[in-house]
Design a protein around this motif. Structure first.
Motif, PDB file in Angstrom:
ATOM      1  N   SER A   2      32.251  70.189  31.115  1.00 10.90           N
ATOM      2  CA  SER A   2      32.842  69.520  32.546  1.00 10.90           C
ATOM      3  C   SER A   2      32.398  68.263  32.681  1.00 10.90           C
ATOM      4  O   SER A   2      31.395  67.831  31.733  1.00 10.90           O
ATOM      5  CB  SER A   2      32.096  70.229  33.611  1.00 10.90           C
ATOM      6  OG  SER A   2      30.846  70.295  33.649  1.00 10.90           O
ATOM      7  N   VAL A   3      32.990  67.557  33.461  1.00  7.75           N
ATOM      8  CA  VAL A   3      32.504  66.055  33.572  1.00  7.75           C
ATOM      9  C   VAL A   3      31.040  65.894  33.903  1.00  7.75           C
ATOM     10  O   VAL A   3      30.553  65.053  33.237  1.00  7.75           O
ATOM     11  CB  VAL A   3      33.465  65.308  34.765  1.00  7.75           C
ATOM     12  CG1 VAL A   3      33.067  63.989  34.872  1.00  7.75           C
ATOM     13  CG2 VAL A   3      34.899  65.349  34.324  1.00  7.75           C
ATOM     14  N   SER A   4      30.586  66.639  34.762  1.00  9.14           N
ATOM     15  CA  SER A   4      29.055  66.509  34.930  1.00  9.14           C
ATOM     16  C   SER A   4      28.146  67.029  33.949  1.00  9.14           C
ATOM     17  O   SER A   4      27.114  66.229  33.836  1.00  9.14           O
ATOM     18  CB  SER A   4      28.810  67.347  36.247  1.00  9.14           C
ATOM     19  OG  SER A   4      28.547  68.724  35.973  1.00  9.14           O
ATOM     20  N   GLU A   5      28.654  67.929  33.103  1.00  6.91           N
ATOM     21  CA  GLU A   5      27.684  68.306  31.828  1.00  6.91           C
ATOM     22  C   GLU A   5      27.908  66.868  31.062  1.00  6.91           C
ATOM     23  O   GLU A   5      26.612  66.681  30.526  1.00  6.91           O
ATOM     24  CB  GLU A   5      28.599  69.248  31.150  1.00  6.91           C
ATOM     25  CG  GLU A   5      27.932  70.822  31.756  1.00  6.91           C
ATOM     26  CD  GLU A   5      26.538  70.821  31.539  1.00  6.91           C
ATOM     27  OE1 GLU A   5      26.170  70.753  30.291  1.00  6.91           O
ATOM     28  OE2 GLU A   5      25.813  71.306  32.462  1.00  6.91           O
ATOM     29  N   THR A   6      29.048  66.464  30.601  1.00  9.54           N
ATOM     30  CA  THR A   6      29.392  65.279  29.836  1.00  9.54           C
ATOM     31  C   THR A   6      28.250  64.161  30.391  1.00  9.54           C
ATOM     32  O   THR A   6      27.662  63.515  29.471  1.00  9.54           O
ATOM     33  CB  THR A   6      30.558  64.840  29.865  1.00  9.54           C
ATOM     34  OG1 THR A   6      31.448  65.968  29.682  1.00  9.54           O
ATOM     35  CG2 THR A   6      30.915  63.714  28.690  1.00  9.54           C
ATOM     36  N   ARG A   7      28.290  63.970  31.549  1.00  5.98           N
ATOM     37  CA  ARG A   7      27.439  62.876  32.223  1.00  5.98           C
ATOM     38  C   ARG A   7      26.136  63.143  32.030  1.00  5.98           C
ATOM     39  O   ARG A   7      25.328  62.107  31.947  1.00  5.98           O
ATOM     40  CB  ARG A   7      27.939  62.684  33.677  1.00  5.98           C
ATOM     41  CG  ARG A   7      27.579  61.115  34.174  1.00  5.98           C
ATOM     42  CD  ARG A   7      27.866  61.099  35.341  1.00  5.98           C
ATOM     43  NE  ARG A   7      29.401  60.900  35.637  1.00  5.98           N
ATOM     44  CZ  ARG A   7      30.295  60.994  36.751  1.00  5.98           C
ATOM     45  NH1 ARG A   7      29.801  61.244  37.975  1.00  5.98           N
ATOM     46  NH2 ARG A   7      31.549  60.662  36.633  1.00  5.98           N
ATOM     47  N   LYS A   8      25.507  64.286  32.274  1.00  2.00           N
ATOM     48  CA  LYS A   8      24.291  64.726  32.484  1.00  2.00           C
ATOM     49  C   LYS A   8      23.531  64.616  30.690  1.00  2.00           C
ATOM     50  O   LYS A   8      22.801  63.851  30.458  1.00  2.00           O
ATOM     51  CB  LYS A   8      23.977  66.154  32.390  1.00  2.00           C
ATOM     52  CG  LYS A   8      23.571  66.647  33.884  1.00  2.00           C
ATOM     53  CD  LYS A   8      22.795  67.790  33.788  1.00  2.00           C
ATOM     54  CE  LYS A   8      23.657  68.769  34.615  1.00  2.00           C
ATOM     55  NZ  LYS A   8      22.957  70.138  34.852  1.00  2.00           N
ATOM     56  N   ARG A   9      24.644  64.860  29.692  1.00  2.00           N
ATOM     57  CA  ARG A   9      24.315  64.696  28.351  1.00  2.00           C
ATOM     58  C   ARG A   9      24.033  63.375  27.920  1.00  2.00           C
ATOM     59  O   ARG A   9      23.251  62.975  27.419  1.00  2.00           O
ATOM     60  CB  ARG A   9      25.411  65.373  27.550  1.00  2.00           C
ATOM     61  CG  ARG A   9      25.165  65.814  26.170  1.00  2.00           C
ATOM     62  CD  ARG A   9      26.412  65.981  25.572  1.00  2.00           C
ATOM     63  NE  ARG A   9      26.310  65.836  24.048  1.00  2.00           N
ATOM     64  CZ  ARG A   9      25.678  66.428  23.242  1.00  2.00           C
ATOM     65  NH1 ARG A   9      25.293  67.905  23.358  1.00  2.00           N
ATOM     66  NH2 ARG A   9      25.661  66.227  21.996  1.00  2.00           N
ATOM     67  N   ALA A  10      24.894  62.347  28.561  1.00  2.00           N
ATOM     68  CA  ALA A  10      24.956  61.206  28.365  1.00  2.00           C
ATOM     69  C   ALA A  10      23.721  60.473  28.681  1.00  2.00           C
ATOM     70  O   ALA A  10      22.895  59.655  28.226  1.00  2.00           O
ATOM     71  CB  ALA A  10      26.139  60.349  28.633  1.00  2.00           C
TER      72      ALA A  10
END
Lengths: 305, 372, 265
Positions: A2-10
């Motif tokens: 999900s978008v929030s997962e991607t953002r968290k990862r970044a």
């Protein structure tokens, strides 16, 4: 993902890089700017003991005073030039002798059976983990007029009065080679150990005698290790302080000692900063070479399957 | 292909071998890597050392090159004691499994490396290098570095580098193992052609039995440091000396039983088969010995149960598994005893399916009795 | 072969060279005489003297405190650096980042010493912080030790099979879980050796410490240096012998561990 997962990862990745980067930037990189700044100042009896570059003039205007006298000084006063020259010479001598002693040792370890290599390598590294200061101090006891070496030479009847070894440039060279030997052996070993030994067999198979195998195959193939080891010894050796301080004589003038004395005895921080800036300038090229070399080494390593 | 007599000097008692390996032993830490090996190899042969990894074939090859020294034994090349010579003095060159091309030298420098210690004139040296490049069809690649070459090109540079020295014997350590399957087949024939052109004795180490069969004049099969059988490919395949060789080379059915003589000639009484198996081979030496009759799957025929099968030995069975291999069909047929027999049938005519009852059979001459 | 003999001879020479001073330290630590170079008789009195030397003991306590704090800090930061360099591919600033690590490894200590002193002085005169004592030493030590830990961790992580981490992610673990459940246990030995390296570097450092310490924070190397500048001192031999003993024990343990692990594998 999900978008929030991607953002968290970044964000996670960013933090893993940013936290140490800020630390190293603040404590290692930023101070160089301060050193450069103070090198353009003059000494003062104050805390801190130098004149500020920027001051308020009587009429309230901002005044920037840049003082290049320190640079003129270190390029005109022979004391500094001699110190640079002898430090460079010490470092070069150290490189040559650590290489002469370290190459056979690294080669020997790399050609042992696999289960012998780790213990042998440990044997080389063990002194490195023990107090550098005390190990250099030991050389005083060995090189002194009534020390171990003179004792043995007199007992053998080779000499009848002690040789003056301690407090000479020779003693400094011995101590430097001693202290920096592991820095040469490790990168050499790392490269020799990775070497494809079938290449040496192929050279012998094609009729090359041992000397030619070494000259045309072993040596060129271990050149990256030689370069890495030489740089890793040369760069810190130029600024070495402890060894000349303990084993050198009154005529041993080095950059390390000069810097130490300017700070602790003369308390002339601007001149010391200037000496440091010049030393950094001297080491930029070798440092860049080391960085380039390492980046290249890492790349070829990842090229391998 | 069955070689003509003039092509098989090993069959001629008067022929003098080029390379004589006598009772060679080599141990590592009390483990016998090579255990009492003796071989005669003749000029112009393409000789293969075949075996699984750890059988000692590579150690034997490395002893010929001079990288290992035998604990005992003798190696003679054209009457010269090879063991007295350093690797760089031996008239023997090696093609390494990894090719061992010098990464810091160009293709031409790699090939010229071995010639430079021979004191040739510059022109002569360059000519030899150019000829070697031509031989392996790499003339345009002289100035490339090894890392700019494909796997097949590297392999050919390694070959040229070893051959340019004009060795008496060329040693090849798994020369094709780093190539993919298609290229491997093409290269097999290329190697044979080059060997015929230059007339040099080739000794090849390989674990790939098909490769050994396709390329060699003779094969030495090795197991646990020993040579278990030496012979031309067809001899090794058709007349293995032992169960080990029979099962290592290709696929085979082993019918265990007692050898005996009866009114119809020799037979093996096999409980798995459920009766006697007629054997054309003279088993006098094995009379009343426990033996295995080895029969290759392709020598067994398969037919519907009602069809007449003209075979000396036949039995009914049930198809258990079928593998479609394209050019052939591989069946696993269960005999009434439950014993599974592998049968390979050309991919023509009737196909059988699992569960089907079939009749299988083979001739008395199809099997070979093995007592070891 | 003669070439082999030369290599063996030179190696033996190099090892003798490396161990002669260590042997000298140990032997003369048991010498009764105050004159270190003259052997009188066996005695352990310098060990007793060492253990009663308040100056050395106080300095040793400070050094241990600094080494514990800085090794731990450097292990945290160095692991981040090493992991980023090994796993994050070509992120922006990577060259600068790895260049920083190499510069810290190689640059003469005295340059770092001066620059950090000037930083701390400038900061203190501008903001009143930091006062030069244990905290500045720890900060300085973390800075240089981080680079060493980073190299150890980077080497280990790049040797690590990426597919292990990918497998964990494939099985549903989030990045942080992957790191703590898969990567961290696998690189733990590297973290331990990185920590030990940072610890011994901190314990050993003289030059940087001398510049960034304050009057109340004299470390062990500083005391040793002031003593050995005055000449040979059997107490220092005793101290050196104790350090050698501890280091050898740790080294022997790590060697045994790797050897047993290999046998088990």
């Amino acid at each position: 993902m999900s978008v929030s997962e991607t953002r968290k990862r970044a964000l996670g990745r960013f933090l893993v890089i940013a936290i140490p980067f800020i630390w190293l930037g603040a404590l290692f990189l930023a101070p160089f700017l301060i050193v450069a700044k103070i090198s353009l100042s003059t000494a003062a009896v104050a805390i801190p003991p130098y004149e500020p570059l920027i001051s308020w003039a009587e009429d309230g205007a901002l005044v920037l005073t840049l003082h290049v006298g320190n640079y003129k000084l270190i390029f005109s006063d022979p004391v500094y030039l001699i110190a640079y020259a002898s430090s460079l010479r010490n470092a070069a001598v150290t490189v040559v002798f650590t290489l002469l002693l370290g190459y056979p040792l690294a080669y020997f370890i790399a050609t042992r059976r696999e289960n012998w290599r780790a213990p042998l390598l440990l044997l080389v590294m063990l002194p490195f983990w023990t107090s550098f200061l005390i190990r250099i101090y030991a050389w005083i006891g060995i090189l002194k007029p009534n020390g171990v070496i003179n004792g043995v030479l007199i007992w053998l009847g080779l000499i009848d009065k002690p040789l003056m070894i301690l407090n000479t440039n020779f003693a400094v060279a011995v101590g430097m080679v001693y202290g920096y030997l592991p820095f040469m052996v490790l990168p050499l070993y790392a490269h020799l150990e990775k070497m494809d030994w079938s290449l040496l067999e192929a050279a012998r198979d094609l009729g090359a005698k041992p000397a030619r195998v070494f000259r045309e195959v072993t040596l060129p193939l271990s050149a990256p290790g030689i370069v890495a080891g030489s740089l890793l010894v040369f760069i810190p050796a130029v600024g070495e302080y402890i060894v000349p301080a303990l084993l050198g004589g009154p005529d041993t003038l080095t950059i390390g000692a000069t810097l130490w004395n300017e700070f602790f005895s003369n308390r002339d921080w601007p001149v010391a900063s200037t000496v440091a800036v010049a030393l950094i300038a001297l080491l930029v090229a070798p440092l860049l070479a080391l960085q380039h070399h390492r980046a290249k080494g890492v790349k070829t390593m990842s090229d391998k399957p | 292909m069955i070689p003509a007599p003039q092509d098989s000097p090993w069959a001629d008692a008067a022929a003098v071998p080029q390379l004589r390996i006598r009772n060679v032993v080599k141990s590592f830490d009390s483990f016998a890597a090579v255990d009492d090996v003796s071989l005669d190899i003749f000029r112009g042969e393409f000789f293969s050392l075949l075996g699984a990894s750890g059988c000692g074939k590579t150690t034997l090859l490395r002893m010929l090159a001079g990288f290992e020294f035998p604990d005992r034994g003798a190696v003679e090349l054209d009457g010269i004691d090879l063991l007295k010579l350093q690797p760089y003095e031996r008239p023997v060159n090696m093609m390494f499994q990894s090719y061992a091309l010098f990464p810091h030298m160009s293709v031409a420098q790699n090939i010229g490396f071995g010639l430079r210690s021979e004191g040739l004139s510059r022109d002569h040296l360059e000519e030899r290098v150019a000829n070697a490049l031509k031989l392996v069809q790499l003339s345009g690649f002289a100035q490339r570095k090894p890392n700019q070459l494909s796997g097949g090109q590297k392999q050919r540079v390694a070959l040229a580098r070893a051959l340019v020295k004009r060795p008496k014997v060329l040693l090849l350590d798994e020369p094709l193992s780093a190539l993919d399957k298609k290229l491997r087949e093409a290269t097999q024939f290329e190697l044979i052609n080059i060997q015929k052109q230059v007339g040099v004795t080739f000794i090849m180490v390989t674990h790939d039995q098909e490769e050994a069969m396709a390329m060699s004049t003779r094969i030495a099969v090795m197991d646990k440091g020993r040579v278990v059988q030496v012979g031309a490919p067809h001899e090794i395949y058709e007349y293995p000396h032992s169960r080990f060789v029979a099962t290592f080379i290709g696929s085979i059915n082993l019918f265990e039983g007692m050898a005996a003589h009866g009114p119809d000639g020799w037979r093996v009484d096999c409980a798995h088969w459920g009766g006697p198996l007629r054997v054309a081979q003279d088993l006098a030496a094995l009379d009343h010995h426990q033996v295995a009759l080895g029969v290759r799957p392709e020598k067994i025929r398969i037919a519907p149960p009602d069809e007449h099968l003209a075979a000396d030995n036949f039995s009914d069975g049930v198809v258990r598994e079928v593998a479609y291999l394209g050019e052939s069909m591989l069946y696993r047929v269960a005999l009434p005893s439950g014993f599974l027999v592998r049968v390979a049938a050309p991919n023509v005519g009737t196909r059988f399916s699992p569960g089907q009852t079939v009749r299988i059979g083979f001739d008395a001459g199809a099997g070979v009795a093995l007592d070891k | 072969m003669s070439a082999g003999k030369i290599v063996k001879g030179m190696s033996a020479l190099a090892l003798i060279f490396l161990y002669a001073p260590i042997l000298w330290i140990v032997v003369y630590s048991f010498n009764e005489s105050q004159l270190v170079t003259v052997w009188s008789r066996f005695s352990t009195k310098w060990y007793a003297a060492l253990l009663q030397d308040e100056q050395i003991l106080r300095a040793a306590r400070i050094s241990l405190e600094v080494a514990l704090l800085s090794a731990t800090g450097a292990t945290v930061l160095g692991t981040m650096v090493g992991y980023a360099l090994a796993r994050f591919g070509r992120f922006p600033g990577r060259t600068l980042f790895s260049g920083l690590v190499i510069a810290i490894l190689a640059i003469p200590e005295i340059i770092m010493a001066i620059s950090m002193l000037l930083l701390f002085v400038a900061l203190e005169s501008a903001t009143g912080w930091p006062h030069r004592d244990v905290q500045t030493i720890v900060m300085a030590h973390i800075t240089f030790s981080t680079a060493f830990v980073a190299v150890v961790v980077q080497t280990r992580v790049s040797e690590l099979d990426v597919s292990l981490e990918e497998a964990a992610a494939d099985l549903g673990a989030r990045p942080l879980r992957v790191f703590f459940l898969v990567t961290l246990p696998l690189i733990a030995p590297a973290l331990l050796s990185g920590w030990l390296l940072a610890f011994s570097l901190s314990l050993d450092d003289l030059v940087i410490t001398s510049f960034v310490s304050g009057p109340s924070s004299t470390t062990l190397p500083m005391v040793v240096f002031s003593k050995v500048r005055l000449g040979l001192n059997p107490e220092i031999n005793a101290l050196g012998t104790l350090i050698i003993l501890i280091v050898s024990l740790v080294a022997a343990l790590s060697l045994l561990r790797t050897m047993f692990r290999r046998r088990g594998a």
